[in-house]
Enzyme design. Structure first.
Site, PDB file in Angstrom:
ATOM      1  N   ARG A 105      -5.393  -0.847  -5.854  1.00  0.00           N
ATOM      2  CA  ARG A 105      -6.573   0.039  -5.236  1.00  0.00           C
ATOM      3  C   ARG A 105      -6.254   1.124  -4.095  1.00  0.00           C
ATOM      4  O   ARG A 105      -6.780   1.944  -4.089  1.00  0.00           O
ATOM      5  CB  ARG A 105      -7.459  -0.960  -4.537  1.00  0.00           C
ATOM      6  CG  ARG A 105      -8.324  -1.878  -5.527  1.00  0.00           C
ATOM      7  CD  ARG A 105      -8.518  -3.131  -5.099  1.00  0.00           C
ATOM      8  NE  ARG A 105      -7.280  -4.003  -4.998  1.00  0.00           N
ATOM      9  CZ  ARG A 105      -6.889  -4.687  -5.832  1.00  0.00           C
ATOM     10  NH1 ARG A 105      -7.332  -4.774  -7.223  1.00  0.00           N
ATOM     11  NH2 ARG A 105      -5.672  -5.142  -5.791  1.00  0.00           N
ATOM     12  N   THR A 106      -5.301   0.802  -3.203  1.00  0.00           N
ATOM     13  CA  THR A 106      -4.954   1.828  -2.305  1.00  0.00           C
ATOM     14  C   THR A 106      -4.357   2.995  -2.942  1.00  0.00           C
ATOM     15  O   THR A 106      -4.855   4.269  -2.574  1.00  0.00           O
ATOM     16  CB  THR A 106      -4.052   1.175  -1.263  1.00  0.00           C
ATOM     17  OG1 THR A 106      -4.496  -0.099  -0.592  1.00  0.00           O
ATOM     18  CG2 THR A 106      -3.603   2.212  -0.297  1.00  0.00           C
TER      19      THR A 106
ATOM     20  N   LYS B  25      19.496   4.138  -3.554  1.00  0.00           N
ATOM     21  CA  LYS B  25      20.919   4.831  -3.406  1.00  0.00           C
ATOM     22  C   LYS B  25      21.239   4.660  -1.918  1.00  0.00           C
ATOM     23  O   LYS B  25      22.344   5.033  -1.493  1.00  0.00           O
ATOM     24  CB  LYS B  25      20.779   6.147  -3.574  1.00  0.00           C
ATOM     25  CG  LYS B  25      20.355   6.314  -5.203  1.00  0.00           C
ATOM     26  CD  LYS B  25      20.557   7.990  -5.561  1.00  0.00           C
ATOM     27  CE  LYS B  25      19.943   8.038  -6.903  1.00  0.00           C
ATOM     28  NZ  LYS B  25      19.871   9.590  -7.334  1.00  0.00           N
TER      29      LYS B  25
ATOM     30  N   ARG C 220       3.004   3.921   1.942  1.00  0.00           N
ATOM     31  CA  ARG C 220       2.913   2.629   2.176  1.00  0.00           C
ATOM     32  C   ARG C 220       4.290   2.373   2.191  1.00  0.00           C
ATOM     33  O   ARG C 220       5.195   2.794   1.335  1.00  0.00           O
ATOM     34  CB  ARG C 220       2.452   2.107   0.904  1.00  0.00           C
ATOM     35  CG  ARG C 220       2.589   0.594   0.798  1.00  0.00           C
ATOM     36  CD  ARG C 220       1.549  -0.192  -0.094  1.00  0.00           C
ATOM     37  NE  ARG C 220       0.383  -0.244   0.747  1.00  0.00           N
ATOM     38  CZ  ARG C 220      -0.672  -1.207   0.098  1.00  0.00           C
ATOM     39  NH1 ARG C 220      -0.417  -1.746  -1.003  1.00  0.00           N
ATOM     40  NH2 ARG C 220      -2.013  -0.957   0.394  1.00  0.00           N
TER      41      ARG C 220
ATOM     42  N   HIS D  56      -2.923  -1.395   8.456  1.00  0.00           N
ATOM     43  CA  HIS D  56      -3.618  -0.806   7.119  1.00  0.00           C
ATOM     44  C   HIS D  56      -4.661  -0.012   7.894  1.00  0.00           C
ATOM     45  O   HIS D  56      -5.765  -0.426   7.576  1.00  0.00           O
ATOM     46  CB  HIS D  56      -3.812  -1.817   6.206  1.00  0.00           C
ATOM     47  CG  HIS D  56      -4.078  -1.067   4.894  1.00  0.00           C
ATOM     48  ND1 HIS D  56      -4.334   0.339   4.650  1.00  0.00           N
ATOM     49  CD2 HIS D  56      -3.907  -1.714   3.554  1.00  0.00           C
ATOM     50  CE1 HIS D  56      -4.257   0.277   3.489  1.00  0.00           C
ATOM     51  NE2 HIS D  56      -4.167  -0.761   2.665  1.00  0.00           N
TER      52      HIS D  56
END
Length: 283
Positions: free
Chosen positions: A52-53, A82, A103, A131
């Site tokens: 959703r985000t 890496k 995120r 958030h």
């Protein structure tokens, strides 16, 4: 002027009111705002899985006319695998785009990135931290359904230790709407209780709050907003025994039709998703 958004406490009252007013305007006249970001490019840099985000940010950017470049699960599928640092990744990305939606899988990631980049950074969730955009959406939802956000009882339920959505919502309500009561329902396990630094913040703002482990008659009948959350199972990867204990205790907090039937007709039930067993499908 606010350049980055990495924690909800950054917003002052004027900025918050402006965002709520702008959201109402966009919802009322979405076509009027089309193309406002034409020619802009936004990076969706997601180190953790998201549905959703990520979709909502990309949909919003495209509705405003921007183009998106993105990576999901960047911890595995980007140069992070890496050993590249967050600073290097975001610094290079900032030379290619006009903003970064990040995120990250550890608390503080967005704030760290903001120190290195040359474009705005928006925190789309940082580990067990915050958030902030979810909190803005939650507040907007509450204000649409609650006549006056004062003197209300707001019940936060579930994994309050790892749930970044409840952290941001608690901070937001405490700073801008302190004249409400918070009830914090979570399993009786230290790892999933509301963190002490957030409780200290509630106290500093004069917010009335109390802790509980089960639904009781008083909470059920007085709740105005019920904000359910899931157990953050991904935070217990190396602790299966603790996870099982938390899940067992959390199941006692699940909503069932009998509980909902005793709530006020005006009570609203919310969930930031994804939903597990805490709200059965019939509810």
């Amino acid at each position: 002027m606010l350049r980055h958004l990495y924690e909800i406490q950054q917003l002052d009252g004027r900025q918050l009111s402006g965002l709520m007013a702008l959201a109402r305007a966009i919802e009322a006249r979405p076509g009027y705002f089309q193309g406002r970001l034409a020619g802009r490019r936004i990076a969706m840099l997601f180190y953790e899985p998201s549905t959703r985000t990520r979709f909502s940010f990309e949909a919003a950017a495209q509705a405003l006319g921007a183009t998106c470049i993105s990576t999901e699960n960047a911890r595995q599928f980007s140069s992070a695998s890496k050993g590249e640092t967050l600073a290097d990744t975001t610094l290079v990305a900032s030379g290619l785009v006009d903003a970064i939606v990040l995120r990250y899988d550890h608390a503080g990631g967005a704030e760290e990135a903001a120190r290195y980049v040359t474009v705005p950074v928006i925190n789309a969730g940082d580990g067990t931290g915050q958030h902030p955009t979810q909190a803005l959406l939650d507040l907007y939802t509450i204000l649409k359904h609650v006549d006056q956000l004062e003197g209300k009882e707001i019940v936060l339920v579930g994994d309050l230790g790892n749930g970044r959505t409840v952290h941001s919502l608690a901070y937001l309500l405490a700073k801008h709407y302190p004249n409400n009561r918070l009830v914090l329902l979570s399993p009786n396990v230290r790892e999933v209780k509301m963190p002490p630094h957030i409780l200290d913040y509630l106290d500093s703002k004069g917010v009335a709050w109390r802790v509980g482990r089960v639904w009781n008659r008083e909470v059920v009948r007085s709740a105005d907003v019920v904000y359910m959350t899931r157990v953050q199972q991904e935070r217990f990867k190396d602790k299966p025994t603790l996870h099982a204990k938390v899940v067992e205790q959390a199941s006692r907090l699940n909503l069932i039709p009998g509980l909902v039937g005793r709530m006020k007709p005006s009570t609203i039930i919310m969930h930031p998703l994804p939903r597990l067993a805490e709200i059965p499908p019939e509810i």
